[in-house]
Scaffold this motif. Structure first.
Motif, PDB file in Angstrom:
ATOM      1  N   VAL A   1       0.842  -1.201   0.000  1.00  0.00           N
ATOM      2  CA  VAL A   1       0.000   0.000   0.000  1.00  0.00           C
ATOM      3  C   VAL A   1       0.872   1.244   0.000  1.00  0.00           C
ATOM      4  O   VAL A   1       0.626   2.205  -0.740  1.00  0.00           O
ATOM      5  CB  VAL A   1      -0.948   0.004   1.214  1.00  0.00           C
ATOM      6  CG1 VAL A   1      -1.672   1.348   1.335  1.00  0.00           C
ATOM      7  CG2 VAL A   1      -1.975  -1.121   1.103  1.00  0.00           C
ATOM      8  N   ALA A   2       1.924   1.238   0.828  1.00  0.00           N
ATOM      9  CA  ALA A   2       2.840   2.382   0.898  1.00  0.00           C
ATOM     10  C   ALA A   2       3.520   2.629  -0.446  1.00  0.00           C
ATOM     11  O   ALA A   2       3.634   3.779  -0.901  1.00  0.00           O
ATOM     12  CB  ALA A   2       3.891   2.149   1.985  1.00  0.00           C
ATOM     13  N   LYS A   3       3.955   1.569  -1.108  1.00  0.00           N
ATOM     14  CA  LYS A   3       4.595   1.712  -2.420  1.00  0.00           C
ATOM     15  C   LYS A   3       3.619   2.285  -3.445  1.00  0.00           C
ATOM     16  O   LYS A   3       3.998   3.112  -4.281  1.00  0.00           O
ATOM     17  CB  LYS A   3       5.125   0.348  -2.896  1.00  0.00           C
ATOM     18  CG  LYS A   3       6.368  -0.136  -2.165  1.00  0.00           C
ATOM     19  CD  LYS A   3       6.837  -1.464  -2.744  1.00  0.00           C
ATOM     20  CE  LYS A   3       8.131  -1.921  -2.097  1.00  0.00           C
ATOM     21  NZ  LYS A   3       8.588  -3.233  -2.650  1.00  0.00           N
ATOM     22  N   ALA A   4       2.375   1.838  -3.376  1.00  0.00           N
ATOM     23  CA  ALA A   4       1.368   2.342  -4.310  1.00  0.00           C
ATOM     24  C   ALA A   4       1.116   3.831  -4.094  1.00  0.00           C
ATOM     25  O   ALA A   4       0.936   4.597  -5.049  1.00  0.00           O
ATOM     26  CB  ALA A   4       0.072   1.550  -4.151  1.00  0.00           C
ATOM     27  N   ILE A   5       1.131   4.274  -2.837  1.00  0.00           N
ATOM     28  CA  ILE A   5       0.943   5.693  -2.535  1.00  0.00           C
ATOM     29  C   ILE A   5       2.103   6.508  -3.086  1.00  0.00           C
ATOM     30  O   ILE A   5       1.904   7.578  -3.672  1.00  0.00           O
ATOM     31  CB  ILE A   5       0.800   5.909  -1.012  1.00  0.00           C
ATOM     32  CG1 ILE A   5      -0.494   5.276  -0.507  1.00  0.00           C
ATOM     33  CG2 ILE A   5       0.821   7.413  -0.682  1.00  0.00           C
ATOM     34  CD1 ILE A   5      -0.619   5.258   1.000  1.00  0.00           C
ATOM     35  N   VAL A   6       3.319   6.015  -2.904  1.00  0.00           N
ATOM     36  CA  VAL A   6       4.502   6.706  -3.427  1.00  0.00           C
ATOM     37  C   VAL A   6       4.393   6.872  -4.938  1.00  0.00           C
ATOM     38  O   VAL A   6       4.660   7.953  -5.489  1.00  0.00           O
ATOM     39  CB  VAL A   6       5.794   5.955  -3.061  1.00  0.00           C
ATOM     40  CG1 VAL A   6       6.993   6.546  -3.808  1.00  0.00           C
ATOM     41  CG2 VAL A   6       6.046   6.020  -1.558  1.00  0.00           C
ATOM     42  N   ARG A   7       3.974   5.821  -5.631  1.00  0.00           N
ATOM     43  CA  ARG A   7       3.823   5.897  -7.092  1.00  0.00           C
ATOM     44  C   ARG A   7       2.760   6.921  -7.477  1.00  0.00           C
ATOM     45  O   ARG A   7       2.951   7.718  -8.409  1.00  0.00           O
ATOM     46  CB  ARG A   7       3.466   4.522  -7.660  1.00  0.00           C
ATOM     47  CG  ARG A   7       4.593   3.510  -7.620  1.00  0.00           C
ATOM     48  CD  ARG A   7       4.282   2.306  -8.503  1.00  0.00           C
ATOM     49  NE  ARG A   7       3.098   1.593  -8.047  1.00  0.00           N
ATOM     50  CZ  ARG A   7       3.129   0.576  -7.186  1.00  0.00           C
ATOM     51  NH1 ARG A   7       4.296   0.180  -6.679  1.00  0.00           N
ATOM     52  NH2 ARG A   7       2.022  -0.042  -6.834  1.00  0.00           N
ATOM     53  N   ARG A   8       1.648   6.923  -6.761  1.00  0.00           N
ATOM     54  CA  ARG A   8       0.571   7.858  -7.078  1.00  0.00           C
ATOM     55  C   ARG A   8       1.005   9.296  -6.822  1.00  0.00           C
ATOM     56  O   ARG A   8       0.676  10.196  -7.595  1.00  0.00           O
ATOM     57  CB  ARG A   8      -0.655   7.521  -6.238  1.00  0.00           C
ATOM     58  CG  ARG A   8      -1.928   8.227  -6.682  1.00  0.00           C
ATOM     59  CD  ARG A   8      -2.405   7.745  -8.042  1.00  0.00           C
ATOM     60  NE  ARG A   8      -2.711   6.340  -8.058  1.00  0.00           N
ATOM     61  CZ  ARG A   8      -3.883   5.802  -7.696  1.00  0.00           C
ATOM     62  NH1 ARG A   8      -4.850   6.594  -7.267  1.00  0.00           N
ATOM     63  NH2 ARG A   8      -4.078   4.510  -7.770  1.00  0.00           N
ATOM     64  N   PHE A   9       1.763   9.521  -5.751  1.00  0.00           N
ATOM     65  CA  PHE A   9       2.290  10.858  -5.477  1.00  0.00           C
ATOM     66  C   PHE A   9       3.234  11.306  -6.590  1.00  0.00           C
ATOM     67  O   PHE A   9       3.215  12.469  -7.007  1.00  0.00           O
ATOM     68  CB  PHE A   9       3.035  10.875  -4.144  1.00  0.00           C
ATOM     69  CG  PHE A   9       2.145  10.991  -2.931  1.00  0.00           C
ATOM     70  CD1 PHE A   9       0.770  11.088  -3.052  1.00  0.00           C
ATOM     71  CD2 PHE A   9       2.692  11.010  -1.652  1.00  0.00           C
ATOM     72  CE1 PHE A   9      -0.049  11.195  -1.938  1.00  0.00           C
ATOM     73  CE2 PHE A   9       1.886  11.121  -0.537  1.00  0.00           C
ATOM     74  CZ  PHE A   9       0.521  11.208  -0.668  1.00  0.00           C
TER      75      PHE A   9
ATOM     76  N   PRO B   1       4.546  17.614  -3.813  1.00  0.00           N
ATOM     77  CA  PRO B   1       6.007  17.466  -3.727  1.00  0.00           C
ATOM     78  C   PRO B   1       6.355  16.193  -2.944  1.00  0.00           C
ATOM     79  O   PRO B   1       6.703  16.241  -1.764  1.00  0.00           O
ATOM     80  CB  PRO B   1       6.433  18.737  -2.986  1.00  0.00           C
ATOM     81  CG  PRO B   1       5.271  19.073  -2.122  1.00  0.00           C
ATOM     82  CD  PRO B   1       4.032  18.627  -2.879  1.00  0.00           C
ATOM     83  N   TYR B   2       6.243  15.047  -3.611  1.00  0.00           N
ATOM     84  CA  TYR B   2       6.303  13.755  -2.922  1.00  0.00           C
ATOM     85  C   TYR B   2       7.624  13.520  -2.213  1.00  0.00           C
ATOM     86  O   TYR B   2       7.695  12.787  -1.216  1.00  0.00           O
ATOM     87  CB  TYR B   2       6.035  12.612  -3.906  1.00  0.00           C
ATOM     88  CG  TYR B   2       7.088  12.441  -4.981  1.00  0.00           C
ATOM     89  CD1 TYR B   2       8.150  11.567  -4.809  1.00  0.00           C
ATOM     90  CD2 TYR B   2       7.018  13.168  -6.166  1.00  0.00           C
ATOM     91  CE1 TYR B   2       9.113  11.407  -5.794  1.00  0.00           C
ATOM     92  CE2 TYR B   2       7.971  13.026  -7.143  1.00  0.00           C
ATOM     93  CZ  TYR B   2       9.024  12.143  -6.955  1.00  0.00           C
ATOM     94  OH  TYR B   2       9.981  12.004  -7.933  1.00  0.00           O
ATOM     95  N   GLU B   3       8.689  14.178  -2.683  1.00  0.00           N
ATOM     96  CA  GLU B   3       9.990  13.979  -2.046  1.00  0.00           C
ATOM     97  C   GLU B   3      10.044  14.613  -0.652  1.00  0.00           C
ATOM     98  O   GLU B   3      10.948  14.320   0.145  1.00  0.00           O
ATOM     99  CB  GLU B   3      11.099  14.564  -2.926  1.00  0.00           C
ATOM    100  CG  GLU B   3      11.127  16.088  -3.024  1.00  0.00           C
ATOM    101  CD  GLU B   3      10.082  16.655  -3.976  1.00  0.00           C
ATOM    102  OE1 GLU B   3       9.969  17.884  -4.050  1.00  0.00           O
ATOM    103  OE2 GLU B   3       9.405  15.845  -4.635  1.00  0.00           O
TER     104      GLU B   3
END
Length: 219
Positions: free
Chosen positions: A82-90, A97-99
Motif C-alpha cells: 500500500v505504501a509503495k502504491a501511494i509513493v507511485r501515485r504521489f 512534492p512527494y519527495e
C-alpha cells in the motif's frame, strides 16, 4: 429550526443521492443536530463520500463518522505494498512534492508527515490517499512552511469569500495574528465551514487556522 427527525430525513436523502455509496449499508443517528454514521463499507473512499454528503446538509452541527472499512478476502495487499502504491501515485501527481512527504502505513492506516510549501499540497496528498485501495484511514500530519504574511492578508481572504459561490461571507469574521487566521461567525453547513477554511489556506503565508465557525441549526 429543523427537528432531529427532519435532519435525519435530509441526511438519508443526501446519502441516497450520492452515487458512490449504498445508503442501505449505513446507519444514521441524529441527536441535537449531531449526526452519527454507522455500518460497514468495502472501500475507504465510500466512507469519505458518505461523510462529505452529510456535511453538505444544512443544519448538521457536527458529525461522528463511525463507519468501518472492511476489505473483502480477495484483497491481499500488505502495508508495504500500500505504501509503495501511494509513493507511485504521489510521483504521478504534479501538485504534490512527494519527495518532501513521509508515508507510514500500519494495518491500513496511513500517516503522512513532512513539510510542504502550500496548504493545497497538504490537502491534495490526503485526497490522493483517500481514493486508494487498502487504506482504512488517513492521519494528515504534514506541516506547512512558515512564510511572511502580507499586511493585507485579511482583505484578501474577505475578497476570496465574496468571490466564492458556496460561502456566505456576510456572517463570517476574519482575524489575523501573525500567520494564524481565526474564523468566527455562522455558516449553513459543515461543508461551507470547510470551504471557508480551504479558501483561507490559499492565502500566501497562512500556516494555521482557528476555525471557530458554528453551523446554524435552522431550516
Amino acid at each position: 429550526m429543523k427537528t432531529d427527525q427532519k435532519l435525519k430525513t435530509d441526511v438519508l436523502a443526501e446519502l441516497a443521492w450520492e452515487p458512490r455509496i449504498d445508503e442501505t449499508q449505513i446507519g444514521v443517528i441524529v441527536e441535537n443536530g449531531v449526526v452519527t454514521l454507522t455500518g460497514f463499507v468495502d472501500d475507504f473512499y465510500k466512507k469519505v463520500a458518505a461523510e462529505r454528503a452529510v456535511k453538505r446538509v444544512k443544519g448538521v452541527k457536527a458529525m461522528a463518522g463511525d463507519i468501518e472499512v472492511k476489505y473483502g478476502d480477495a484483497f491481499k495487499e500488505t502495508d508495504k505494498e500500500v505504501a509503495k502504491a501511494i509513493v507511485r501515485r504521489f510521483a504521478w501527481n504534479t501538485v504534490i512534492p512527494y519527495e518532501k512527504i513521509a508515508i507510514t502505513v500500519r494495518d491500513g492506516w496511513v500517516e503522512l508527515s513532512g513539510e510542504v510549501e502550500w496548504a493545497y499540497q497538504k490537502d491534495g496528498a490526503k485526497r490522493v490517499v483517500e481514493k486508494m485501495m487498502g487504506v482504512k484511514g488517513v492521519m494528515n500530519n504534514i506541516d506547512i512552511e512558515q512564510k511572511v504574511v502580507p499586511s493585507d492578508i485579511k482583505n484578501r481572504i474577505i475578497e476570496a469569500f465574496h468571490r466564492a459561490a458556496d460561502i456566505d461571507a456576510q456572517n463570517i469574521e476574519v482575524d489575523t495574528e501573525g500567520s494564524t487566521v481565526k474564523l468566527s461567525g455562522t455558516v449553513h453547513s459543515i461543508a461551507e465551514k470547510e470551504d471557508a477554511q480551504r479558501a483561507v489556506f490559499r492565502a500566501t503565508g497562512v500556516t494555521k487556522i482557528r476555525n471557530e465557525l458554528k453551523v446554524a441549526f435552522n431550516s
